[in-house]
Enzyme design. Structure first.
Site, PDB file in Angstrom:
ATOM      1  N   ARG A 120       0.817  -1.221   0.000  1.00 55.07           N
ATOM      2  CA  ARG A 120       0.000   0.000   0.000  1.00 55.07           C
ATOM      3  C   ARG A 120       0.847   1.266   0.000  1.00 55.07           C
ATOM      4  O   ARG A 120       0.325   2.351  -0.136  1.00 55.07           O
ATOM      5  CB  ARG A 120      -0.917   0.013   1.228  1.00 55.07           C
ATOM      6  CG  ARG A 120      -1.999  -1.022   1.194  1.00 55.07           C
ATOM      7  CD  ARG A 120      -2.959  -0.848   2.338  1.00 55.07           C
ATOM      8  NE  ARG A 120      -2.301  -1.039   3.617  1.00 55.07           N
ATOM      9  CZ  ARG A 120      -2.067  -2.217   4.162  1.00 55.07           C
ATOM     10  NH1 ARG A 120      -2.474  -3.306   3.570  1.00 55.07           N
ATOM     11  NH2 ARG A 120      -1.441  -2.317   5.310  1.00 55.07           N
ATOM     12  N   ASP A 171     -12.670 -10.456  14.792  1.00 56.71           N
ATOM     13  CA  ASP A 171     -11.696  -9.878  13.849  1.00 56.71           C
ATOM     14  C   ASP A 171     -11.867  -8.362  13.715  1.00 56.71           C
ATOM     15  O   ASP A 171     -12.025  -7.832  12.619  1.00 56.71           O
ATOM     16  CB  ASP A 171     -11.795 -10.546  12.460  1.00 56.71           C
ATOM     17  CG  ASP A 171     -10.780  -9.995  11.465  1.00 56.71           C
ATOM     18  OD1 ASP A 171      -9.683  -9.588  11.886  1.00 56.71           O
ATOM     19  OD2 ASP A 171     -11.083  -9.958  10.263  1.00 56.71           O
ATOM     20  N   LYS A 212     -12.198  -1.087  12.703  1.00 55.07           N
ATOM     21  CA  LYS A 212     -13.301  -1.920  12.215  1.00 55.07           C
ATOM     22  C   LYS A 212     -14.468  -2.006  13.192  1.00 55.07           C
ATOM     23  O   LYS A 212     -15.588  -2.274  12.792  1.00 55.07           O
ATOM     24  CB  LYS A 212     -12.791  -3.354  12.006  1.00 55.07           C
ATOM     25  CG  LYS A 212     -11.912  -3.572  10.809  1.00 55.07           C
ATOM     26  CD  LYS A 212     -11.524  -5.050  10.818  1.00 55.07           C
ATOM     27  CE  LYS A 212     -10.616  -5.426   9.677  1.00 55.07           C
ATOM     28  NZ  LYS A 212     -10.223  -6.859   9.779  1.00 55.07           N
ATOM     29  N   ASN A 227     -11.843   0.378   6.903  1.00 55.40           N
ATOM     30  CA  ASN A 227     -10.745  -0.555   6.676  1.00 55.40           C
ATOM     31  C   ASN A 227      -9.485   0.228   6.319  1.00 55.40           C
ATOM     32  O   ASN A 227      -9.321   1.364   6.734  1.00 55.40           O
ATOM     33  CB  ASN A 227     -11.166  -1.582   5.618  1.00 55.40           C
ATOM     34  CG  ASN A 227     -10.521  -2.940   5.863  1.00 55.40           C
ATOM     35  OD1 ASN A 227      -9.305  -3.069   5.800  1.00 55.40           O
ATOM     36  ND2 ASN A 227     -11.313  -3.941   6.165  1.00 55.40           N
ATOM     37  N   GLY A 269      -0.738 -10.978   8.548  1.00 50.14           N
ATOM     38  CA  GLY A 269      -0.755 -12.425   8.719  1.00 50.14           C
ATOM     39  C   GLY A 269      -2.030 -12.821   9.424  1.00 50.14           C
ATOM     40  O   GLY A 269      -3.119 -12.580   8.928  1.00 50.14           O
TER      41      GLY A 269
END
Ligand code: HEC
Length: 710
Positions: A143, A329, A356, A417, A207
């Site tokens: 990015r 998550d 998030k 995000n 990861g």
């Protein structure tokens, strides 16, 4: 068989040397021989000539103080130049130093471009695809990149941190930042932190899709030697590396050590020179499922936490955990932006994050104490964040020890995000590419084992995703550009967006906010009112964060076009129809650097058309293969090629590919790895039967598209 479409043409650094020597004004090639103090250039108070870091400066506000392009003359903002990019992820943020633009696209291929003209100076390809091995399956390219005093720094899919000579693109040094057996990759931009003797480069990795123990590392910018490493989850509780690990070990239970714990630092890193604090956001645990990971007990430090360490030593200073004992998550890795805010009449040194989980956090960056946290999208997993304890007050039933939760909002795909928000010190507002999305969660840990195939699986099912029913927007997943007042914790204005995945944001001293959208428009809004004041048809989807800078004394605004990673494979089920509606094809779309200036005089060629769906005369539906093919595709291929085979990310739309009709060609690509160097992983471990199931499924999807369906 045409499987090498769009292969990039590389110039070599050697050829560049000659081209530059022929120029009368050498500075057009290399910039001035010695610029001002590099630390001053990265400071938040720098004048905006350079955009020298991800987010521009150490505080990462994604704000440019430049105001030559402003609400008064925005109508004259025109394309000054465009530069075509090769196939590959292009949702990345460039940097500009001394009139040279550096953009890392695809798998960390760095392009140096004259920022005033768009002429390419050099390209460096680290050949990350060939070196990544099985971790190539994790997607997706970088990015951004970093700069310090004549060097550039970029991370790679195979875990290297590479330093390049900014003049020539030659490699200065390279270090492997994690063991090869980690299920990991680097997609985030490294960050540079000035020191008394030079600088360090800080990098984590992405990861949490396999066994790994998260950390962030500082390397010396000069030669790449390691200065310190901070683990984000504890190792052996009997032998803690430092007091922070001893503290963290008390918050983990059950079988967590088998899984490493996750907690990767994949995105946000900021530096506060006043307190010498490196402040970073820690990602989700591995696996996500709290019951499986930690016997449903404990906060699991430092997952989902914002952590500050002393830049000089890497020693722990403070942390603020957004989601103790995460099971959804909700990683706390979205961009961390530093600012001085006046809150209730008092000047505070704060950091801001809109992760998030849907709460906008304002935290005292000196003490790490919560100042305030309020929902910026509808939030139903927690009722509020308790201002005294700083902990979320979870809604009953939000966890899933048995059964399925009610629809919760937001989800791992929302509320914000990686496309960065921006903060304007001029208006005091943050501008967030916000997402509304709700879904139910259930436990998927029965018989679960960590995947060795690099399939993202947190032992949690997320089902029935849809937009928040109570949101101000539509009842399906939706996106908005949200102007949020962090001092008052309330919305200032909102603009509804065409799809739920949209671009990063830039705010400028000209009272403007810039953002691109997936329908191809690059838009400017009045930063105070949200009024649309300018838009440009970029003729390709835009997800990249824009930047502003000066070259030759003139202000420019730049954004890259082209799809990157649209968060997660299953998100494609929602994004896919929009991609179809706008006829976006990941292979043929125009990936470009677009640079704008007042009275620019460039124009773009017409939009490319998606490739036609190839003929497949021999195809006969094979109903028995459909379900296994669809499941195997979803597990192995959708991350990059898009759910339901609708290409929403950077990898080609396989419904428009000539490869699936041919068993041999498909085997060559999928089994033998014929396109590994182009970023298509090798799947030699897929049984022939499964590969053929996938191929049959894809041919069915092609037939549907050919006959006018989706
Ligand atoms: C990590 C991302 C990623 C994953 C996972 C992935 N691919 Fe790919 N795939 C790519 C990229 C990138 C290309 C384009 C390579 C190029 O430019 O030639 C590609 C190309 C292809 C092509 C050739 C398309 C064409 O017309 O050139 C086929 C076929 C293909 N992939 C099938 C699959 C299948 C089947 C799976 C799952 C078993 C899969 N891919 C998983 C990234 C991925």
């Amino acid at each position: 068989m045409r499987i090498h479409q769009g292969r990039p043409r590389y110039k070599t650094a050697g050829a560049l040397g000659l081209a530059c020597a022929g120029l009368l004004v050498l500075t057009q090639c290399h910039g001035p021989p010695s610029g001002p103090d590099p630390a001053a250039r990265l400071s938040d108070s720098a004048d905006g000539t350079d955009w020298g870091a991800y987010g521009r400066s150490l505080g990462a506000q994604h704000f440019s103080p430049l105001g030559d392009i402003a609400t008064g003359n925005i109508a004259q903002l025109k394309l000054a130049w465009h530069h075509d990019l090769p196939f590959g992820n292009s949702a990345t943020e460039p940097i500009v130093v001394d009139g040279v633009m550096y953009a890392a696209t695809g798998l960390s291929i760095v392009h140096a471009i004259d920022a005033a003209t768009g002429r390419e100076l050099w390209v460096h390809d680290p050949h990350a695809a060939e070196r990544a091995g099985i971790n190539l399956r994790l997607g997706w390219g970088v990015r951004g990149l970093a700069w310090w005093d004549g060097k550039l720094f970029v991370g790679t899919q195979d875990g290297r941190l590479i330093a390049l000579d900014a003049k020539t693109g030659d490699e200065a040094w390279s270090v492997q930042t994690y063991p090869k057996d980690y299920a990991a990759f680097i997609s985030g931009a490294p960050r540079v932190v000035p020191t008394s003797t030079g600088a360090m480069v800080i990098i984590g990795y992405g990861g949490s899709t396999g066994v790994s123990r998260g950390y962030v590392t500082a390397y010396d910018a000069k030669d790449g030697h390691q200065l310190w490493r901070f683990y984000t989850v504890p190792g052996d509780p009997a032998h803690p590396e430092n007091p922070a690990m001893a503290m963290a070990a008390k918050t983990w239970f059950g079988d967590w050590r088998q899984y490493g714990g996750g907690g990767d630092v994949w995105n946000a890193i900021a530096y506060d020179p006043e307190t010498h604090s490196v402040i970073f956001g820690v990602g989700s645990p591995y696996p996500w499922n709290h019951r499986l990971r930690s016997a449903s007990r404990g906060d699991n430090l430092f997952i989902d936490a914002i952590v500050a360490v002393d830049a000089r030593t890497g020693a722990y200073k403070w942390h603020y955990q957004t989601v103790p004992g995460d099971t959804w998550d909700f990683d706390a890795t979205m961009d961390i932006e530093l600012a001085d805010l006046t809150i209730a009449g008092v000047k505070r040194k704060v950091l801001m994050q809109a992760p998030k989980d849907g709460f906008f956090y304002v935290i005292d960056r000196v003490s790490g104490k919560l100042i305030s946290a309020e929902p910026f999208v509808p939030v139903t997993w927690a009722s509020r964040v308790d201002p005294t304890t700083g902990r979320p007050v979870e809604m009953p039933g939000a966890r899933f020890p048995v059964g399925t939760t009610p629809k919760l909002s937001p989800t791992p795909l929302a509320a914000h995000n990686w496309p960065p928000m921006a903060f304007s010190p001029q208006t005091g507002l943050t501008y967030i590419p916000a997402v509304h999305f709700a879904a139910s969660f259930s436990d998927a840990s029965k018989g679960w084992k960590p995947s060795t195939e690099r399939i993202s699986d947190g032992a949690v099912n997320m089902v029935g995703g849809e937009g928040a029913a109570t949101g101000p927007l539509a009842t399906h997943a939706s996106g908005e550009l949200l102007a949020w007042d962090p001092a008052r914790q309330q919305a200032a204005w909102r603009v509804s967006q065409p799809t739920y995945v949209n671009g990063g944001v830039l705010a400028t001293g000209g009272g403007l906010v810039f953002q691109g959208t997936v329908d191809g428009f690059f838009s400017a809004y009045d930063a105070r009112s949200g009024k649309l004041v300018w838009r440009y048809d970029g003729k390709a989807p835009i997800m990249a964060p824009p930047i502003a800078f000066r070259a030759g004394g003139k202000e420019y605004v730049t954004v890259l076009t082209g799809l990157g990673m649209a968060y997660a494979g299953n998100a494609a089920a929602i994004q896919g129809p929009a991609i179809n509606r706008y006829a976006i094809d990941p292979r043929s779309q125009a990936r470009r650097v677009l640079t704008f200036a007042i009275d620019g005089a460039d124009s773009l060629p017409p939009s490319p058309k998606p490739a036609p769906v190839p003929a497949d005369a021999d195809f006969k539906p094979e109903p028995a293969r459909m379900m296994p093919g669809a499941i195997a595709y979803a597990g192995h291929c959708a991350t990059c090629h898009g759910a339901l085979a609708v290409g929403i990310n950077y990898a080609p739309d396989l419904r428009r590919s000539p490869v699936p009709p041919s068993a041999d060609a498909f085997r060559a690509v999928v089994h033998d790895g014929a396109l590994v160097s182009q970023g298509m992983p090798k799947f030699a471990d897929l049984p022939d039967q499964t590969r053929e199931d996938i191929r049959s499924y894809l041919r069915t999807r092609m037939a549907a598209l050919r006959s006018g369906g989706n």
